[in-house]
Design an enzyme around this catalytic site. Structure first.
Site, PDB file in Angstrom:
ATOM      1  N   CYS B  76       2.371  -2.040   5.246  1.00 14.03           N
ATOM      2  CA  CYS B  76       1.708  -2.984   4.342  1.00 14.03           C
ATOM      3  C   CYS B  76       0.190  -2.907   4.519  1.00 14.03           C
ATOM      4  O   CYS B  76      -0.401  -1.874   4.261  1.00 14.03           O
ATOM      5  CB  CYS B  76       2.273  -4.388   4.543  1.00 14.03           C
ATOM      6  N   HIS B 178       7.850  -3.517   3.564  1.00 15.54           N
ATOM      7  CA  HIS B 178       8.152  -3.858   4.961  1.00 15.54           C
ATOM      8  C   HIS B 178       9.517  -3.292   5.328  1.00 15.54           C
ATOM      9  O   HIS B 178      10.532  -3.919   5.008  1.00 15.54           O
ATOM     10  CB  HIS B 178       8.153  -5.378   5.137  1.00 15.54           C
ATOM     11  N   GLU B 180      10.957  -3.367   8.075  1.00 16.36           N
ATOM     12  CA  GLU B 180      11.641  -4.278   8.998  1.00 16.36           C
ATOM     13  C   GLU B 180      12.254  -5.478   8.280  1.00 16.36           C
ATOM     14  O   GLU B 180      12.964  -6.278   8.876  1.00 16.36           O
ATOM     15  CB  GLU B 180      10.674  -4.734  10.099  1.00 16.36           C
TER      16      GLU B 180
END
Lengths: 279, 199
Positions: B76, B178, B180
């Site tokens: 990001c 993202h 994650e």
């Protein structure tokens, strides 16, 4: 193009270690659906796009339990986590973010002190602030209100707070516009008329709020089937549909709901675990 | 060991837990000491300018490791700071590892972009092993990267305009989304990264 999201909501009673997910109508006939982090993990594996935890106890001493729940969940669940219930200060929000939440929802705290929205938004970004609006139809005292022509007559929508137990006199449509100006990144819109009825989303309310604001609207209240999700996505610009009990008691899986929507041309994220990861 | 750069702008649980989940051995680094790091992750929180202010003290150590060939992944804002500059903070200089600039999302779309969007793959990359066109990832951002060398763009996404979703140049990688927070597909990318740094 952004996908429409399916979001399971976990109403958490944090009076026991690890907490428990509850579902009941008006706190009567409460049913226990399971342990929050375990349910969250099941929903994640089933394709949930995001998970919302609402602390229905929201007392100070139990807040620590919620943070344990989020911490534990974030070891297993890799989609955004949203936490709400009793967040009334920047400090409360910070604690939630530090525990691993990606977003917080505020309702009562924001109605009592609208600047709270701006404070959280300026510190953590607008994407981290979800304003929950619990709206109820009112067919009288229309003067000075933003009204909507519905199938059952002209009405306005009143915001409630304290978990739907009190009413504010605040016009929900005007409030929706205001919270966007204050820096809210999303609106979690619950119909108090439909919540717990299993009659489907309030399409007219969802449509009215979606047209009023430029930020994403999450439709909530009344969802009992994938058909209800399809209806709200087909007839409004809602960016997400939130449901609770239809998932908790295994009536529908998130996977089946998404397959149903996908087959009818709604853009949703389909996850095939088997081919995606070699864990 | 994979170092996660902690420049003090938010919690790093998600990326830490995700790396553990895929068999990595993450360590959170508050100081610019990357001894023993086989790979480095620059997470993304905050604005471009504030990020660069906090990251500046890591610049020299990061540049050294990049020159040595250590894979670095920016997520990001962590990808955006790899460019030269950003409209978000015109006064701040980026790392400039991948020549390019960062511009605001077009005015005809809702900003920030927040939600699941799909990828279009431009070329093969080991980091995207197992990722198919159309797979969806979780984006939250108001600005996007425009590398001057178009071959640095490995995957794009469409939100108002086509924009860089994954960039790569030699051992420097970035994802605008993202991983994650992107479910099993995002974990797959992190798993690829863990495997790459072990080779």
């Amino acid at each position: 193009m952004l996908a429409r999201r399916i979001i399971p909501c976990l109403d958490c009673d944090l009076g026991v270690p690890d907490g428990r997910v509850v579902k009941g109508i008006e706190f009567k006939q409460i049913r226990y659906a399971g342990v929050p982090w375990e349910l969250a993990t099941r929903y994640y594996e089933d394709g949930a796009d995001e998970i919302v935890f609402l602390d229905i106890t929201a007392s100070h001493e139990r807040r620590a339990t919620m943070f344990d729940v989020i911490k534990k969940t974030s070891e297993h669940v890799f989609v955004p986590l949203t936490v709400g219930g009793g967040i009334s200060s920047l400090e409360d929000a910070r604690n939630a973010f530090n525990a691993g939440a990606d977003k917080v929802t505020v309702n009562t705290g924001a109605l009592r002190r609208p600047e709270l929205i701006r404070e959280i938004s300026e510190s953590y970004g607008s994407q981290a602030v979800v304003v929950a609006i619990d709206a109820k139809r009112r067919y009288h005292d229309l003067d000075g209100r933003i009204t909507v022509n519905t199938e059952s007559g002209r009405c306005w929508f009143e915001c409630s707070y304290y978990g739907g137990r009190r009413f504010t006199g605040v016009d929900a449509l005007a409030w929706a516009r205001r919270v966007e100006e204050l820096g809210a990144g999303e609106i979690l819109l619950t119909s108090m008329d439909r919540d717990g009825t299993y009659d489907g989303f309030d399409i007219e309310l969802t449509d009215a709020v979606s047209r009023m604001v430029g930020i994403p609207v999450i439709a909530s209240g009344g969802c009992a089937s994938p058909e209800h999700m399809y209806e709200v996505f087909r007839r409004t610009d809602a960016s997400a549909a939130l449901a609770a009990s239809i998932f908790h008691f295994n009536q529908w899986s998130i996977r089946d709901c998404k397959r149903y929507l996908h087959d009818r041309g709604i853009n949703v994220r389909i996850t095939d675990w088997a081919q995606s990861i070699s864990l | 060991m994979i170092a996660i750069v902690d420049y003090g702008m938010g919690n790093l649980f998600s990326i830490y837990n995700a790396l553990l989940k895929v068999g990595g051995d993450p360590e959170i680094k508050r100081d610019p000491d990357f001894a023993g790091a086989a790979g480095i992750i620059i997470p993304g929180v905050g604005s471009f300018g504030r990020c660069m202010e906090s990251l500046r003290r890591f610049q020299e150590a990061l540049a050294e490791r990049i020159a040595e060939g250590t894979p670095v992944l920016g997520i990001c804002i962590g990808m955006q700071v790899m460019m030269d500059e950003s409209e978000e903070s015109p006064w701040a200089r980026g790392f400039g590892w991948i020549p390019g600039r960062v511009v605001r999302l077009p005015e005809w779309v809702t900003v920030p972009q927040m939600g699941w969007n799909s990828l279009e793959l431009k070329r093969d990359l080991e980091l995207l092993d197992g990722i198919s066109p159309g797979d969806m990832f979780y984006f939250v951002h108001s600005y996007h990267c425009i590398p001057y060398d178009k071959t640095a763009v490995v995957a794009t996404t469409h939100y108002g305009v086509d924009m860089a979703a994954v960039v790569a140049e030699e051992n420097i990688y970035g994802t605008q989304f993202h991983p994650e927070k992107s479910g099993p597909k995002g974990l797959r990318i992190l798993e690829n990264f863990v495997r790459m740094v072990r080779c």
